[in-house]
Motif scaffolding. Structure first.
Motif, PDB file in Angstrom:
ATOM      1  N   LEU A 108      51.241  89.668  48.886  1.00  0.00           N
ATOM      2  CA  LEU A 108      50.295  89.318  49.951  1.00  0.00           C
ATOM      3  C   LEU A 108      48.947  90.436  50.333  1.00  0.00           C
ATOM      4  O   LEU A 108      47.837  90.489  50.023  1.00  0.00           O
ATOM      5  CB  LEU A 108      50.485  88.792  50.662  1.00  0.00           C
ATOM      6  CG  LEU A 108      51.736  87.857  50.511  1.00  0.00           C
ATOM      7  CD1 LEU A 108      52.053  87.619  52.174  1.00  0.00           C
ATOM      8  CD2 LEU A 108      51.115  86.564  50.394  1.00  0.00           C
ATOM      9  N   ALA A 109      49.491  91.572  50.051  1.00  0.00           N
ATOM     10  CA  ALA A 109      48.323  93.055  50.495  1.00  0.00           C
ATOM     11  C   ALA A 109      47.772  93.089  49.772  1.00  0.00           C
ATOM     12  O   ALA A 109      46.501  93.050  49.677  1.00  0.00           O
ATOM     13  CB  ALA A 109      49.538  94.106  50.425  1.00  0.00           C
ATOM     14  N   ILE A 110      47.757  93.281  47.976  1.00  0.00           N
ATOM     15  CA  ILE A 110      46.858  92.956  46.818  1.00  0.00           C
ATOM     16  C   ILE A 110      46.216  91.797  46.583  1.00  0.00           C
ATOM     17  O   ILE A 110      44.384  91.741  46.733  1.00  0.00           O
ATOM     18  CB  ILE A 110      47.613  93.526  45.414  1.00  0.00           C
ATOM     19  CG1 ILE A 110      48.409  94.674  45.956  1.00  0.00           C
ATOM     20  CG2 ILE A 110      47.036  92.829  44.570  1.00  0.00           C
ATOM     21  CD1 ILE A 110      49.361  95.099  44.432  1.00  0.00           C
ATOM     22  N   MET A 111      46.614  90.708  47.052  1.00  0.00           N
ATOM     23  CA  MET A 111      45.871  89.967  47.418  1.00  0.00           C
ATOM     24  C   MET A 111      44.543  89.078  48.115  1.00  0.00           C
ATOM     25  O   MET A 111      42.959  89.050  47.670  1.00  0.00           O
ATOM     26  CB  MET A 111      46.455  88.238  46.884  1.00  0.00           C
ATOM     27  CG  MET A 111      47.491  88.183  46.194  1.00  0.00           C
ATOM     28  SD  MET A 111      48.156  87.094  46.630  1.00  0.00           S
ATOM     29  CE  MET A 111      47.362  85.178  47.099  1.00  0.00           C
ATOM     30  N   VAL A 112      45.065  89.257  49.475  1.00  0.00           N
ATOM     31  CA  VAL A 112      43.821  90.497  49.869  1.00  0.00           C
ATOM     32  C   VAL A 112      42.827  90.908  49.934  1.00  0.00           C
ATOM     33  O   VAL A 112      41.634  91.102  50.023  1.00  0.00           O
ATOM     34  CB  VAL A 112      44.650  90.436  51.830  1.00  0.00           C
ATOM     35  CG1 VAL A 112      43.409  90.556  52.735  1.00  0.00           C
ATOM     36  CG2 VAL A 112      45.542  89.167  52.148  1.00  0.00           C
ATOM     37  N   TYR A 113      43.329  92.742  49.807  1.00  0.00           N
ATOM     38  CA  TYR A 113      42.850  93.489  49.410  1.00  0.00           C
ATOM     39  C   TYR A 113      42.036  93.298  47.870  1.00  0.00           C
ATOM     40  O   TYR A 113      40.041  93.681  47.637  1.00  0.00           O
ATOM     41  CB  TYR A 113      43.175  94.593  49.279  1.00  0.00           C
ATOM     42  CG  TYR A 113      42.587  95.846  48.639  1.00  0.00           C
ATOM     43  CD1 TYR A 113      41.303  96.583  49.645  1.00  0.00           C
ATOM     44  CD2 TYR A 113      41.842  95.688  47.402  1.00  0.00           C
ATOM     45  CE1 TYR A 113      41.340  97.967  49.173  1.00  0.00           C
ATOM     46  CE2 TYR A 113      40.624  97.403  47.485  1.00  0.00           C
ATOM     47  CZ  TYR A 113      40.845  98.147  48.270  1.00  0.00           C
ATOM     48  OH  TYR A 113      39.926  99.214  48.249  1.00  0.00           O
ATOM     49  N   GLU A 114      41.788  92.229  46.958  1.00  0.00           N
ATOM     50  CA  GLU A 114      41.058  91.865  46.047  1.00  0.00           C
ATOM     51  C   GLU A 114      40.478  90.892  46.877  1.00  0.00           C
ATOM     52  O   GLU A 114      39.054  90.041  45.728  1.00  0.00           O
ATOM     53  CB  GLU A 114      41.583  91.455  45.179  1.00  0.00           C
ATOM     54  CG  GLU A 114      42.926  92.452  44.249  1.00  0.00           C
ATOM     55  CD  GLU A 114      42.166  93.818  43.692  1.00  0.00           C
ATOM     56  OE1 GLU A 114      40.945  93.504  43.003  1.00  0.00           O
ATOM     57  OE2 GLU A 114      41.941  94.285  43.279  1.00  0.00           O
ATOM     58  N   MET A 115      40.201  89.958  47.831  1.00  0.00           N
ATOM     59  CA  MET A 115      38.687  89.278  47.695  1.00  0.00           C
ATOM     60  C   MET A 115      37.877  89.445  47.826  1.00  0.00           C
ATOM     61  O   MET A 115      37.933  90.254  48.912  1.00  0.00           O
ATOM     62  CB  MET A 115      39.973  88.060  49.017  1.00  0.00           C
ATOM     63  CG  MET A 115      41.075  87.245  48.556  1.00  0.00           C
ATOM     64  SD  MET A 115      41.800  86.457  50.567  1.00  0.00           S
ATOM     65  CE  MET A 115      42.772  86.125  50.063  1.00  0.00           C
ATOM     66  N   ARG A 116      37.173  88.778  47.352  1.00  0.00           N
ATOM     67  CA  ARG A 116      35.507  89.607  47.993  1.00  0.00           C
ATOM     68  C   ARG A 116      34.935  88.646  49.092  1.00  0.00           C
ATOM     69  O   ARG A 116      34.254  89.629  50.029  1.00  0.00           O
ATOM     70  CB  ARG A 116      34.682  89.366  47.006  1.00  0.00           C
ATOM     71  CG  ARG A 116      35.058  89.593  45.424  1.00  0.00           C
ATOM     72  CD  ARG A 116      35.130  91.251  45.399  1.00  0.00           C
ATOM     73  NE  ARG A 116      34.927  91.627  44.006  1.00  0.00           N
ATOM     74  CZ  ARG A 116      36.287  92.122  44.430  1.00  0.00           C
ATOM     75  NH1 ARG A 116      36.799  93.119  45.019  1.00  0.00           N
ATOM     76  NH2 ARG A 116      36.659  93.085  42.874  1.00  0.00           N
ATOM     77  N   SER A 117      35.497  87.762  49.704  1.00  0.00           N
ATOM     78  CA  SER A 117      34.401  86.852  50.401  1.00  0.00           C
ATOM     79  C   SER A 117      35.975  87.266  51.996  1.00  0.00           C
ATOM     80  O   SER A 117      36.682  87.556  52.175  1.00  0.00           O
ATOM     81  CB  SER A 117      34.795  85.612  50.799  1.00  0.00           C
ATOM     82  OG  SER A 117      34.195  84.958  52.036  1.00  0.00           O
ATOM     83  N   LEU A 118      34.677  88.704  52.942  1.00  0.00           N
ATOM     84  CA  LEU A 118      35.208  88.986  54.352  1.00  0.00           C
ATOM     85  C   LEU A 118      35.696  87.987  54.899  1.00  0.00           C
ATOM     86  O   LEU A 118      37.045  87.936  55.615  1.00  0.00           O
ATOM     87  CB  LEU A 118      33.942  89.677  54.905  1.00  0.00           C
ATOM     88  CG  LEU A 118      34.632  90.699  55.367  1.00  0.00           C
ATOM     89  CD1 LEU A 118      35.016  91.369  55.125  1.00  0.00           C
ATOM     90  CD2 LEU A 118      32.990  91.618  56.980  1.00  0.00           C
ATOM     91  N   LYS A 119      35.362  87.336  54.898  1.00  0.00           N
ATOM     92  CA  LYS A 119      34.957  85.224  56.242  1.00  0.00           C
ATOM     93  C   LYS A 119      36.415  85.352  56.023  1.00  0.00           C
ATOM     94  O   LYS A 119      37.706  85.082  56.415  1.00  0.00           O
ATOM     95  CB  LYS A 119      34.380  84.941  56.147  1.00  0.00           C
ATOM     96  CG  LYS A 119      33.273  85.657  57.121  1.00  0.00           C
ATOM     97  CD  LYS A 119      32.237  84.142  57.156  1.00  0.00           C
ATOM     98  CE  LYS A 119      30.746  84.095  58.284  1.00  0.00           C
ATOM     99  NZ  LYS A 119      29.401  83.441  58.111  1.00  0.00           N
ATOM    100  N   VAL A 120      36.937  84.961  54.577  1.00  0.00           N
ATOM    101  CA  VAL A 120      38.305  84.515  53.894  1.00  0.00           C
ATOM    102  C   VAL A 120      38.963  85.213  53.950  1.00  0.00           C
ATOM    103  O   VAL A 120      39.812  84.764  53.961  1.00  0.00           O
ATOM    104  CB  VAL A 120      37.643  83.755  52.696  1.00  0.00           C
ATOM    105  CG1 VAL A 120      39.342  83.368  51.919  1.00  0.00           C
ATOM    106  CG2 VAL A 120      37.071  82.744  52.207  1.00  0.00           C
ATOM    107  N   LYS A 121      38.741  86.145  54.125  1.00  0.00           N
ATOM    108  CA  LYS A 121      40.344  87.527  54.316  1.00  0.00           C
ATOM    109  C   LYS A 121      40.805  87.782  55.135  1.00  0.00           C
ATOM    110  O   LYS A 121      41.851  87.763  55.595  1.00  0.00           O
ATOM    111  CB  LYS A 121      39.003  88.465  53.697  1.00  0.00           C
ATOM    112  CG  LYS A 121      40.180  89.313  53.597  1.00  0.00           C
ATOM    113  CD  LYS A 121      39.988  91.210  53.008  1.00  0.00           C
ATOM    114  CE  LYS A 121      39.356  91.708  51.936  1.00  0.00           C
ATOM    115  NZ  LYS A 121      38.804  92.561  51.444  1.00  0.00           N
TER     116      LYS A 121
END
Length: 314
Positions: A108-121
């Motif tokens: 989950l941490a890797i998935m969140v870190y790889e997200m590009r949209s700050l709002k979605v993150k």
């Protein structure tokens, strides 16, 4: 440096009293936390002698006579079939948590870190963290209502022509629900540590990997995971240290009479024998056994990881 030579500077070690005088305000700030630690961590250890005494509530710890033989209640513990069943269940549930629950915060941490949209993150992080702030009483009630025999899940299965499933009354299904509920409750909160570790990775390593033609998955495999491996090892050692210890609330809230043989763990066993049946010396002996075994797991895991070349706790 003088005349092309490096001058070595020798530092004189400060004496204790001089250091105390120099940093008196810092030492003064330590008084409160040290007092709290001594009162609530070390002072209660005197109660461990209950396991070696014929304890009476009316006589107190000091007035109660020593058991004869001194390890009487440890012998009763090792001869109790219910105790070994609790140990087996504790180890089994902790191994399943380790196998399925330990990797989830990393993923989950890797998935969140790889997200590009700050709002979605931010939205995703908030939704993941929320279950951690719910008590196990609330979580147990939700699970019972949703997955019970008359819950919406079974109603949906029946409406589709299927046979209702005993999620909480069947021992095998109960174990699956126990592990899944634990992952849902704790995985999001566990990502905080790994996100902090990933955020500390040098971004130049990612840039170099990208120049070498590495895609996103290869960057994760060859850069992210190796860089956060020390954090993973420390968290693994800490979890192994709880292999024979398990929280009381989670199994107690989710347990019912139909699954007692698979749900009774050391913490609930101690509660039943010590609080409900007032067998205080026996329950204390069980608790001491669990603590000693957990300490052995921590030391053993630390030795193994250090020999494999990874940093340990000590």
């Amino acid at each position: 440096m003088q005349n092309g030579t490096v001058k070595q500077v020798k530092y004189k070690r400060m004496s204790f009293w001089k250091a105390l005088k120099t940093y008196k305000w810092l030492y003064l700030m330590l008084i409160l936390p040290l007092t709290q630690y001594v009162l609530f961590r070390f002072a209660p250890l005197t109660g461990l002698q209950v396991a070696f005494k014929e304890f009476s509530v009316f006589k107190g710890i000091g007035g109660s006579p020593w058991a004869t033989p001194i390890f009487k209640y440890f012998g009763e513990m090792f001869n109790s079939p219910k105790f070994w069943n609790a140990v087996k269940n504790t180890v089994k549930l902790n191994l399943l948590d380790l196998l399925f629950g330990f990797p989830m915060p990393i993923i989950l941490a890797i998935m969140v870190y790889e997200m590009r949209s700050l709002k979605v993150k931010k939205l995703y992080q908030t939704l993941m963290y929320l279950p951690h702030f719910l008590s196990w009483v609330i979580i147990g009630s939700l699970v019972s209502k949703i997955f019970g025999s008359a819950g919406p899940i079974n109603n949906l299965i029946s409406s589709m022509g299927g046979t209702p499933i005993n999620f909480l009354m069947d021992e095998h299904n109960w174990v699956v629900m126990y592990v899944a509920t634990g992952i849902w409750q704790s995985a999001g909160w566990g990502t905080i540590i790994y996100l902090a570790a990933i955020s500390g990775v040098n971004t130049e390593l990612y840039e170099a990997a990208e120049v070498d033609g590495c895609g996103r998955l290869r960057r994760i495999w060859y850069v992210t995971l190796p860089c956060i491996m020390p954090t993973i090892v420390i968290m693994l050692i800490l979890q192994l240290g709880q292999m024979v210890g398990i929280g009381f609330e989670r199994p107690y809230v989710m347990m019912n009479k139909m699954v007692t043989d698979s749900a009774d763990v050391i913490s609930t066993f101690v509660y039943d024998r010590g609080i409900l049946n007032r067998q205080y010396p026996f329950a204390t002996a069980v608790d001491i056994f669990g603590s000693v075994v957990n300490m052995c797991f921590v030391i053993g895991a630390n030795i193994v990881t250090r020999r494999l070349g990874e940093g340990g706790l000590f």
